[in-house]
Design a protein around this motif. Structure first.
Motif, short mmCIF file in Angstrom:
data_model
loop_
_atom_site.label_atom_id
_atom_site.label_comp_id
_atom_site.label_asym_id
_atom_site.label_seq_id
_atom_site.Cartn_x
_atom_site.Cartn_y
_atom_site.Cartn_z
N LEU A 139 -14.14 -10.35 45.52
CA LEU A 139 -13.08 -11.26 45.11
C LEU A 139 -13.13 -12.46 46.04
N ALA A 140 -13.49 -13.61 45.49
CA ALA A 140 -13.80 -14.78 46.29
C ALA A 140 -12.56 -15.49 46.83
N GLN A 141 -11.40 -15.30 46.24
CA GLN A 141 -10.23 -16.05 46.66
C GLN A 141 -8.99 -15.19 46.48
N SER A 142 -7.87 -15.64 46.99
CA SER A 142 -6.64 -14.87 46.84
C SER A 142 -5.81 -15.45 45.70
N VAL A 143 -4.76 -14.74 45.33
CA VAL A 143 -3.86 -15.17 44.27
C VAL A 143 -3.06 -16.37 44.75
N VAL A 144 -2.99 -17.41 43.91
CA VAL A 144 -2.23 -18.61 44.24
C VAL A 144 -1.31 -18.93 43.07
N ARG A 145 0.00 -19.04 43.35
CA ARG A 145 0.93 -19.42 42.30
C ARG A 145 0.92 -20.93 42.12
N ARG A 146 1.00 -21.36 40.89
CA ARG A 146 1.03 -22.78 40.52
C ARG A 146 -0.05 -23.58 41.25
N PRO A 147 -1.30 -23.26 40.94
CA PRO A 147 -2.40 -23.93 41.65
C PRO A 147 -2.46 -25.42 41.34
N ILE A 148 -2.94 -26.17 42.29
CA ILE A 148 -3.16 -27.60 42.10
C ILE A 148 -4.63 -27.86 42.39
N GLY A 149 -5.08 -29.00 41.99
CA GLY A 149 -6.47 -29.35 42.22
C GLY A 149 -7.35 -28.97 41.04
N PRO A 150 -8.64 -29.15 41.21
CA PRO A 150 -9.55 -28.88 40.10
C PRO A 150 -9.63 -27.38 39.77
N VAL A 151 -9.83 -27.10 38.49
CA VAL A 151 -9.97 -25.73 38.02
C VAL A 151 -11.45 -25.36 38.09
N GLN A 152 -11.72 -24.20 38.68
CA GLN A 152 -13.09 -23.73 38.74
C GLN A 152 -13.59 -23.48 37.32
N PRO A 153 -14.70 -24.09 36.94
CA PRO A 153 -15.17 -23.92 35.55
C PRO A 153 -15.59 -22.48 35.28
N LEU A 154 -15.56 -22.14 34.00
CA LEU A 154 -15.97 -20.82 33.57
C LEU A 154 -17.49 -20.76 33.52
N ASP A 155 -18.06 -19.69 34.02
CA ASP A 155 -19.51 -19.51 34.03
C ASP A 155 -20.04 -19.50 32.60
N ARG A 156 -21.14 -20.20 32.36
CA ARG A 156 -21.76 -20.25 31.04
C ARG A 156 -22.14 -18.87 30.52
N LYS A 157 -22.56 -17.98 31.42
CA LYS A 157 -22.94 -16.62 31.00
C LYS A 157 -21.74 -15.88 30.42
N VAL A 158 -20.57 -16.10 31.00
CA VAL A 158 -19.35 -15.47 30.50
C VAL A 158 -19.05 -15.98 29.10
N LEU A 159 -19.15 -17.29 28.91
CA LEU A 159 -18.91 -17.86 27.58
C LEU A 159 -19.92 -17.34 26.56
N ASN A 160 -21.18 -17.29 26.94
CA ASN A 160 -22.21 -16.80 26.02
C ASN A 160 -21.97 -15.35 25.64
N LEU A 161 -21.65 -14.50 26.61
CA LEU A 161 -21.36 -13.10 26.30
C LEU A 161 -20.11 -12.96 25.44
N THR A 162 -19.14 -13.84 25.65
CA THR A 162 -17.93 -13.84 24.83
C THR A 162 -18.28 -14.11 23.38
N TRP A 163 -19.09 -15.14 23.15
CA TRP A 163 -19.48 -15.48 21.77
C TRP A 163 -20.31 -14.38 21.12
N VAL A 164 -21.19 -13.75 21.88
CA VAL A 164 -21.98 -12.63 21.35
C VAL A 164 -21.06 -11.48 20.95
N GLY A 165 -20.11 -11.14 21.80
CA GLY A 165 -19.17 -10.06 21.50
C GLY A 165 -18.31 -10.37 20.28
N LEU A 166 -17.77 -11.59 20.23
CA LEU A 166 -16.95 -11.97 19.09
C LEU A 166 -17.77 -12.00 17.80
N GLY A 167 -19.00 -12.49 17.90
CA GLY A 167 -19.88 -12.50 16.73
C GLY A 167 -20.19 -11.09 16.26
N GLY A 168 -20.40 -10.18 17.19
CA GLY A 168 -20.66 -8.80 16.84
C GLY A 168 -19.50 -8.15 16.11
#
Length: 146
Positions: A3-32
């Motif tokens: 776990l790279a970071q701790s829980v933060v309420r109402r975060p500010i600043g840039p949002v860490q982008p979602l990994d492309r592999k996660v998105l690709n696996l999501t689409w494969v699962g939904l397609g299935g």
């Protein structure tokens, strides 16, 4: 996994982008599951045939996955286990990990809360992929021994 970071309420600043592999696996699962839904609604007439099974009569490690997901959609876990037990076990595990990543990203995007993201080193990812391929190869051979 760490776990790279701790829980933060109402975060500010840039949002860490979602990994492309996660998105690709999501689409494969939904397609299935979409394919399984079409298969279920069509009474088993519309599906994607396995090229290995069609040409050799052998079952590949993923053969039965569409029928397995269709059985799950109608609530028949016993039939789902019969069609493809390996995918039945691995699918939800992968789905939970991906779902958590999507949830963490979504909550952070709307500035509600920043949850720790799961991170896996490239070396661990490499070993996980090799292990998964080995498992599927062994299963593919074993299911054709009958």
């Amino acid at each position: 996994m760490s776990l790279a970071q701790s829980v933060v309420r109402r975060p500010i600043g840039p949002v860490q982008p979602l990994d492309r592999k996660v998105l690709n696996l999501t689409w494969v699962g939904l397609g299935g599951f979409a394919l399984a839904g079409v298969y279920q609604l069509s009474g088993g007439t519309i599906g994607v045939p396995c090229i290995l099974h069609a040409t050799t009569g052998l079952n590949c490690p993923l053969c039965g996955s569409t029928r397995m997901a269709a059985a799950l959609l109608r609530g028949d876990v016993d039939a789902a286990w019969h069609f493809n037990p390996v995918v039945l076990v691995l699918g939800p595990l992968i789905g939970v990990a991906i779902g958590y990543q999507l949830l963490a990203w979504g909550l952070e995007s709307v500035r509600l809360i920043r949850l720790p993201r799961l991170t896996i080193s490239p070396r661990a990812t490499n070993w996980l992929v090799k292990g998964l391929v080995a498992l599927l190869l062994v299963y593919g051979v074993a299911r054709n021994l009958n």
